[in-house]
Design an enzyme around this catalytic site. Structure first.
Site, short mmCIF file in Angstrom:
data_model
loop_
_atom_site.label_atom_id
_atom_site.label_comp_id
_atom_site.label_asym_id
_atom_site.label_seq_id
_atom_site.Cartn_x
_atom_site.Cartn_y
_atom_site.Cartn_z
N ASP A 13 19.49 6.81 -17.73
CA ASP A 13 18.21 6.57 -18.40
C ASP A 13 17.27 5.71 -17.57
O ASP A 13 16.50 4.91 -18.10
CB ASP A 13 18.44 5.92 -19.79
CG ASP A 13 19.47 6.70 -20.60
OD1 ASP A 13 19.34 7.92 -20.65
OD2 ASP A 13 20.40 6.07 -21.13
N LYS A 16 14.77 9.13 -14.40
CA LYS A 16 14.93 10.10 -13.31
C LYS A 16 14.02 11.31 -13.50
O LYS A 16 13.49 11.85 -12.56
CB LYS A 16 16.38 10.59 -13.23
CG LYS A 16 17.36 9.56 -12.72
CD LYS A 16 18.74 10.14 -12.57
CE LYS A 16 19.45 10.40 -13.87
NZ LYS A 16 19.77 9.23 -14.67
N GLY A 40 19.60 13.51 -20.80
CA GLY A 40 18.36 13.63 -21.54
C GLY A 40 17.23 13.15 -20.66
O GLY A 40 17.07 11.95 -20.46
N HIS A 41 16.50 14.09 -20.09
CA HIS A 41 15.41 13.72 -19.20
C HIS A 41 14.08 13.94 -19.91
O HIS A 41 13.82 15.04 -20.39
CB HIS A 41 15.44 14.57 -17.92
CG HIS A 41 16.60 14.25 -17.04
ND1 HIS A 41 16.97 15.02 -15.97
CD2 HIS A 41 17.47 13.23 -17.08
CE1 HIS A 41 18.02 14.47 -15.39
NE2 HIS A 41 18.36 13.40 -16.05
N GLN A 223 22.95 11.31 -15.47
CA GLN A 223 23.70 10.05 -15.62
C GLN A 223 23.47 9.18 -14.37
O GLN A 223 22.41 9.28 -13.79
CB GLN A 223 25.20 10.30 -15.88
CG GLN A 223 25.48 10.95 -17.24
CD GLN A 223 25.34 12.45 -17.22
OE1 GLN A 223 25.81 13.12 -16.32
NE2 GLN A 223 24.69 13.00 -18.22
N VAL A 299 19.20 12.03 -26.34
CA VAL A 299 20.14 13.00 -26.92
C VAL A 299 20.63 12.52 -28.28
O VAL A 299 20.69 13.29 -29.23
CB VAL A 299 21.34 13.23 -25.96
CG1 VAL A 299 22.39 14.13 -26.61
CG2 VAL A 299 20.87 13.83 -24.65
P1 IMP Z 1 29.82 11.70 -22.06
O1 IMP Z 1 29.08 11.96 -20.81
O2 IMP Z 1 29.21 12.36 -23.27
O3 IMP Z 1 31.29 12.00 -21.93
O4 IMP Z 1 29.75 10.13 -22.38
C1 IMP Z 1 30.39 9.17 -21.56
C2 IMP Z 1 29.53 7.93 -21.40
O5 IMP Z 1 28.40 8.25 -20.62
C3 IMP Z 1 28.98 7.39 -22.72
O6 IMP Z 1 28.91 5.98 -22.63
C4 IMP Z 1 27.58 7.97 -22.78
O7 IMP Z 1 26.73 7.20 -23.59
C5 IMP Z 1 27.21 7.91 -21.31
N1 IMP Z 1 26.18 8.91 -20.96
C6 IMP Z 1 26.34 10.23 -20.83
N2 IMP Z 1 25.19 10.81 -20.48
C7 IMP Z 1 24.28 9.85 -20.37
C8 IMP Z 1 22.89 9.82 -19.99
O8 IMP Z 1 22.25 10.84 -19.67
N3 IMP Z 1 22.31 8.59 -19.98
C9 IMP Z 1 22.98 7.46 -20.29
N4 IMP Z 1 24.27 7.44 -20.64
C10 IMP Z 1 24.91 8.62 -20.67
#
Ligand code: IMP
Length: 428
Positions: A13, A16, A40-41, A223, A299
């Protein structure tokens, strides 16, 4: 040859989407290489918000190819929802290409993601429930269903049957959950496959050909470094590799074909989900950052945890990804602060640490060493040249570059495309 990787340096977040969108103006091709619809962009074009999850941000540029690489956990249902939403807003979808080797996210992945994380109780990761971890688990367990099999009706019917038998047994035994219906899932997903088939190809061949022809390629990381499965705050991480090495395995592009790396650094820090966050501010400062920055998940809508910039984390990202330039985002969010802090080191049991501790027990216990900066207390959203920024803002940025050992390349002072100061003209 001109290829640029964009990678997040913190916990995601970082904004990007905006920087990718800015660089996508110059790119012929934009590629996603890891993660999936957990990303989530938000991209703002002409005052309009576009919230993209699986779709490469390049979709908002006419004529660019948008590749979903083999390393992506590909959710066909979400992809089609996004495509339909974009088509309604007049966006041309003809540039989409989906890797035939990407692994498909199916309903049991999402269900088990949620059930599995909840079952961990107080140790839950706080995943997005988008099925990302379980999809990669199936890939690594060699029972995943790839896009090439998904679009082959006979193969998909066979593999889905085999997998659903296993998953239904697991659902019953582990969670006492009722079984998922094979016929219904097959019919629904065959419908998605029919719609997506025209977009599927061997993206590895396509991408390498285009690179060899001199096309400009942007690899859009989702991420970020501290959520990387190997380098992040394990186990509170995602299941893929957001570091700049990601495209080599997630898009099939050799390391020597990567020219530049841009690291996105939000001017402060946030994280969603669980896990240590040394500079977190569980106080009025944290609340102010959240409200000024509208720090709620794209998201999940969850309020994000907030804190001061952690330059130790950014320095670590620079090391792991070989970052050439940093793009500092959301500097304007700090416009109204009287003072701003930056963590420049960690102390553990009174000693300064030289690296990011692997042990979460230690990381949760480190004491951030802060430097304090006077706030500039000026609206900077109209500034377009670096020299026109307030001296106090420049001081903050220059110290950031010094501590992280990464050159300043871009400074973003607002969400719109034009609210951008570009120092590095040679990114592409
Ligand atoms: P997952 O990717 O859904 O398996 O989540 C694993 C961890 O990554 C959790 O703490 C999510 O909140 C975090 N996470 C996954 N995608 C994002 C993103 O796009 N931005 C910030 N945190 C993320």
């Amino acid at each position: 040859m001109s290829t640029v990787v964009v990678t997040g340096t913190q916990w995601g977040d970082e904004g990007k989407g905006k920087i990718v969108d800015y660089l996508a103006q110059q790119a012929d091709i934009v590629v996603r290489h890891q993660g999936g619809s957990n990303a989530g962009h938000t991209v703002v074009v002409d005052g309009q918000d576009y919230k993209l999850r699986l779709m490469p941000s390049g979709i908002l540029y006419k004529g660019s190819l948008c590749i979903v690489g083999n390393g992506v956990a590909f959710d066909p249902k979400i992809m089609l929802e996004e495509m339909d939403g974009l088509a309604k807003r007049g966006i041309d979808l003809s540039g989409i290409r989906i890797s035939n080797r990407a692994h498909v996210v199916l309903p049991y992945h999402c269900l088990m993601d949620g059930l599995g994380d909840e079952a961990r109780g107080k140790n839950k990761v706080g995943t997005t429930h988008r099925g990302i971890g379980p999809c990669y688990v199936d890939r690594d367990n060699r029972i995943g269903i790839r896009v090439c099999d998904f679009i082959d009706k006979e193969e998909f019917a066979k593999r889905l049957k085999e997998n659903l038998e296993i998953k239904n047994r697991e659902l019953k035994l582990l969670y006492d959950h009722e079984p998922l219906d094979y016929d219904q899932m097959l019919e629904e997903y065959n419908g998605y496959a029919d719609r997506l088939r025209p977009y599927v190809c061997d993206t590895i061949a396509l991408l390498n050909d285009e690179i060899d022809k001199g096309k400009k390629v942007l690899f859009e990381g989702a991420q970020a470094t501290m959520l990387d499965i190997d380098y992040g705050t394990y186990p509170y991480v995602t299941a893929s590799h957001p570091v700049a090495g990601g495209p080599t395995v997630g898009a099939g592009v050799a390391p020597k074909k990567i020219d530049k790396v841009v690291g996105i650094v939000k001017a402060y820090c946030t994280r969603v989900g669980e896990g240590p966050f040394p500079t977190e501010q569980l106080n009025a400062i944290g609340d102010k950052i959240r409200e000024e920055g509208h720090e709620y998940g794209v998201v999940t809508g969850r309020p994000r945890r907030t804190g001061w910039l952690d330059a130790c984390v950014v320095r670590y990202a620079g090391l792991l990804s070989g970052i050439d330039y940093m793009a500092v985002t959301r500097l304007d969010i700090l416009d109204s602060f009287d003072e701003i802090k930056m963590c420049v080191g960690y102390k553990y049991k009174g000693e300064l640490l030289n690296e990011i501790p692997a042990s979460l027990k230690i990381l949760a216990d480190v004491e951030p060493v802060y430097e304090t900066f006077e706030g500039w207390k000026t609206d900077i959203t109209k500034v377009r040249k670096y020299e026109d920024l307030p001296e106090k803002a420049k001081k903050y940025l220059e110290r950031m570059a010094e501590v992280t050992n990464i050159k300043l390349g871009i400074v973003s002072v607002g969400p719109n495309r034009d609210e951008t100061i570009v120092l590095a003209k040679d990114i592409f």
